[in-house]
Enzyme design. Structure first.
Site, PDB file in Angstrom:
ATOM      1  N   HIS A  50      76.915  50.924 -16.528  1.00 28.26           N
ATOM      2  CA  HIS A  50      75.668  50.362 -15.994  1.00 28.26           C
ATOM      3  C   HIS A  50      76.035  49.411 -14.856  1.00 28.26           C
ATOM      4  O   HIS A  50      76.085  48.190 -15.032  1.00 28.26           O
ATOM      5  CB  HIS A  50      74.923  49.627 -17.107  1.00 28.26           C
ATOM      6  CG  HIS A  50      73.493  49.317 -16.792  1.00 28.26           C
ATOM      7  ND1 HIS A  50      72.543  50.287 -16.572  1.00 28.26           N
ATOM      8  CD2 HIS A  50      72.840  48.125 -16.657  1.00 28.26           C
ATOM      9  CE1 HIS A  50      71.376  49.722 -16.327  1.00 28.26           C
ATOM     10  NE2 HIS A  50      71.535  48.416 -16.366  1.00 28.26           N
ATOM     11  N   ASP A  69      76.617  55.290 -18.654  1.00 23.62           N
ATOM     12  CA  ASP A  69      75.722  54.137 -18.794  1.00 23.62           C
ATOM     13  C   ASP A  69      75.310  53.945 -20.257  1.00 23.62           C
ATOM     14  O   ASP A  69      74.637  54.800 -20.831  1.00 23.62           O
ATOM     15  CB  ASP A  69      74.480  54.352 -17.920  1.00 23.62           C
ATOM     16  CG  ASP A  69      73.640  53.099 -17.750  1.00 23.62           C
ATOM     17  OD1 ASP A  69      73.642  52.238 -18.668  1.00 23.62           O
ATOM     18  OD2 ASP A  69      72.989  52.968 -16.701  1.00 23.62           O
ATOM     19  N   SER A  79      68.280  48.771 -12.461  1.00 21.83           N
ATOM     20  CA  SER A  79      67.949  48.657 -13.871  1.00 21.83           C
ATOM     21  C   SER A  79      66.480  48.256 -14.062  1.00 21.83           C
ATOM     22  O   SER A  79      65.580  48.978 -13.646  1.00 21.83           O
ATOM     23  CB  SER A  79      68.907  47.673 -14.561  1.00 21.83           C
ATOM     24  OG  SER A  79      68.818  47.754 -15.960  1.00 21.83           O
TER      25      SER A  79
END
Length: 228
Positions: free
Chosen positions: A207, A176, A122
């Site tokens: 995610h 996601d 991320s």
């Protein structure tokens, strides 16, 4: 950005054997810390691999604009939900300098950049990709999980000669809700157009990280160690 060497970040380290020949620097996501990906080490390891030093740095604590200014561990401030304007570019550059300092420390400990893999999830993956563009001394590889290339409009200007020699592993969840799949795909496409060898993977997940992804990442690591 300051030309002075930043203070080294606090890190969690795990060595798989004596005198590590390789290092993997793994950057966590927003609001997490260096402990976040430590459990992945035994899942990804393979018996025939060389000794590896896994380094999990803790991002600095800073106020995050989209979270109402709450202070948390973050590699940069997130100033907008729109990906084109999401990343605080000064914060990204500051984090790149801090990661470069850790890479330099690995060289001092006997592991040159050519045997260092930089990975991130991320927000940590965004810093990984941004750092990779600026590496005139290539790393063994870059790993970006559930992430995107920040400040893409300035990416071409940031790209330095030799950076595209770094192979890239990117993976993304098709469900996601945090970093849209399209953003990951677009980032991978840009890197390919810039000359990077990008291995792109998609998984039916949000995610997060899944078991199949860890297997694929292990295969990619395997190829890096064999090439090195």
């Amino acid at each position: 950005m300051s030309t002075t060497t930043p203070a080294l970040l606090d890190c969690i380290e795990h060595e798989t054997g004596p005198a590590p020949a390789w290092s993997v620097l793994w950057l966590h996501g927003l609001g997490a810390d260096g402990h976040d990906f430590v459990p992945v080490v035994p899942e990804v390891l393979r018996p025939h691999w060389p000794a590896i030093r896994f380094v999990f740095p803790n991002a600095p604590v800073r106020a995050v604009t989209i979270n109402n200014g709450v202070r948390m561990r973050a590699w940069y401030d997130i100033v907008d939900f729109d990906l084109a304007n999401r990343a605080d570019e000064d914060g990204v550059l500051e984090s790149i300098a801090q990661i470069d300092a850790l890479i330099a420390r690995e060289a001092e400990r006997g592991v040159p950049a050519s045997r260092v893999i930089l990975a991130g999830f991320s927000q940590g993956g965004a810093v990984t990709l941004a750092a990779g563009l600026r590496r005139s001394t290539p790393l063994a590889g870059l790993v970006g999980l559930s992430t995107y290339l920040p400040a893409a409009r300035n990416a071409a200007a940031a790209l330095v000669e030799g950076a595209a020699r770094q192979p890239v592993f990117m993976a993304h969840g098709t469900q996601d809700p945090v970093v849209p799949l399209a953003a990951g795909r677009q980032s991978a496409a840009w890197l390919r157009e810039a000359g990077f060898d990008v291995a792109w993977h998609e998984y039916p997940m949000p995610h997060s990280v899944c078991a199949e992804e860890i297997v694929d990442l292990g295969n990619w690591f395997d190829a890096r160690f064999a090439a090195g």
